[in-house]
Motif scaffolding. Sequence first.
Motif, short mmCIF file in Angstrom:
data_model
loop_
_atom_site.label_atom_id
_atom_site.label_comp_id
_atom_site.label_asym_id
_atom_site.label_seq_id
_atom_site.Cartn_x
_atom_site.Cartn_y
_atom_site.Cartn_z
N MET A 1 15.04 -44.16 -34.86
CA MET A 1 15.35 -45.25 -35.77
C MET A 1 14.76 -44.99 -37.15
N LEU B 1 12.14 -45.20 -31.24
CA LEU B 1 11.47 -45.53 -32.49
C LEU B 1 11.58 -44.38 -33.49
N VAL C 1 12.58 -53.61 -16.00
CA VAL C 1 12.64 -52.29 -16.62
C VAL C 1 12.76 -51.21 -15.55
N LEU D 1 11.00 -54.31 -30.14
CA LEU D 1 11.44 -54.23 -28.75
C LEU D 1 10.98 -52.92 -28.12
N CYS D 2 11.14 -51.81 -28.88
CA CYS D 2 10.68 -50.50 -28.41
C CYS D 2 9.20 -50.55 -28.06
N LEU D 3 8.42 -51.00 -29.04
CA LEU D 3 6.97 -50.96 -28.86
C LEU D 3 6.55 -51.86 -27.71
N ARG E 1 6.11 -51.78 -19.54
CA ARG E 1 6.53 -50.49 -19.01
C ARG E 1 6.76 -50.55 -17.50
N SER F 1 8.32 -52.74 -25.14
CA SER F 1 8.71 -52.19 -23.84
C SER F 1 7.80 -51.03 -23.47
N LEU F 2 7.30 -50.32 -24.50
CA LEU F 2 6.41 -49.20 -24.18
C LEU F 2 5.03 -49.67 -23.77
N PHE F 3 4.51 -50.65 -24.51
CA PHE F 3 3.10 -50.94 -24.32
C PHE F 3 2.84 -52.13 -23.38
N LEU G 1 14.36 -54.43 -33.35
CA LEU G 1 14.55 -53.38 -32.35
C LEU G 1 13.30 -52.54 -32.20
N ALA G 2 12.64 -52.30 -33.34
CA ALA G 2 11.39 -51.52 -33.28
C ALA G 2 10.36 -52.28 -32.47
#
Lengths: 264, 160
Positions: B80, B77, A20, A6-8, A15, A10-12, A3-4
């Motif tokens: 989490m 993030l 999205v 996925l976060c990164l 975006r 989607s951010l970098f 998931l982390a």
Amino acid sequence: MLLAALCLSSLFFFRDHPHVVAVQQSAIDKVAVATGVILAPVEAWERMAAAMNSRSELQDEVLRLQQENRVLKGQSQRLAALLSENARYKALLRSAQLIDDELIAAQITAVSPDPSRHIVVIDKGLLDGVKEGQAMLGEEGLMGQVILSGDRNSRAVLITDSVHALPVQVNRSGLRAIAEGSGLIDQLLIRHLPAKSDIRVGDLLVTSGLGGRFPNGYPVARVTEVVISEGEAFALVTAEPISALDRGRHVLVLQRTVGSEAES
Amino acid sequence: MEQARSSWVIYLSLACALLFMLLPFPLEWRVLRPDIASLALFYWVLALPHRVGVTTAFFLGLGQDLIEGSPIGLSSLGLMVSVLVLQSNYQRIRQFDGVQQSLMILVLLMLSSGLEQWLRNGIEMPNLPWMGFMGLLCSAGCWLVVREILRFFRRYYEVN
């Protein structure tokens, strides 16, 4: 971990990915509906209060508005003449295009909860013709621009947002500059203006139309301070937006339509 | 089967906490808005660490981003990571008294918003103003209230 990642990603990386953006667009509408539900009691109260206004107060207001309307009509007669004169000159100069601005009236329904940004939600969206990049006007001058549109609601960034900048010119001298948002609701900054530029306190800044995002000639801000320090190459100019960005709910969104006589 | 009975209380309370973000605040005072959503999340992690964890934090962060209109994944993030910290220390933190717990929550909030600032730097979004710290203090101050309310609901609906 996944998931982390996925976060990164989607951010970098994603975006601006169409999927999205589509999610964000549909979220605008849903959030707006939720806001509407939450604010329903407040609205109902306001309507009650309005209904309780006494008759004489309303009459006074009608009278005032009629007078204001007459004055505005008078001014716009003159404007029509000026516009056509201007159009003739432009035709003479073989200027590239004539631009008509159509206005869509909208209301600010919410302010984004993110305190580092100046973003508002307005109640018109793609179905009403409001699209990304259109300019938003207040009663007195430019307020900001639309950054993302859902079907019925849009998000607009104000000119004072600290990552916003717009091309302006000094109305008096025609000097061009870039007015950056400061993150404070009543302040714009012009940083990179040579210290010997012709700019004074009280000058009106209008949009210059460079960059193609904002149409030219709309009032933006009034210069409040010009700091020229010894030995510095650039003057630091601060200006105050003309429209009250944190007050009032009614805004106009400019819909640009290129006139039929374009590209002669 | 028996266990999954009242989980809707958890998600409903988180959704309500998200809706709190939509309440109108004056532009200049938005900084002080307590972050009820994070507090509610922390409460459920502290109370039911086997039920609520990193995945919930991820989706709550997504919800926050969609509401704020910030790039998706910005809040997730930080939440989490702080939930991870909370999960590995929940037994100790449960023993703290109110003030100590509020301080602990403040630290967790600082961790998550610190991570968010770091990400904001990475994608060149404006950082929170320094007043943002006052907002964290306000949030930590609301901890006891949130805790009591959610505890009431947890006991009333026998969420476990």
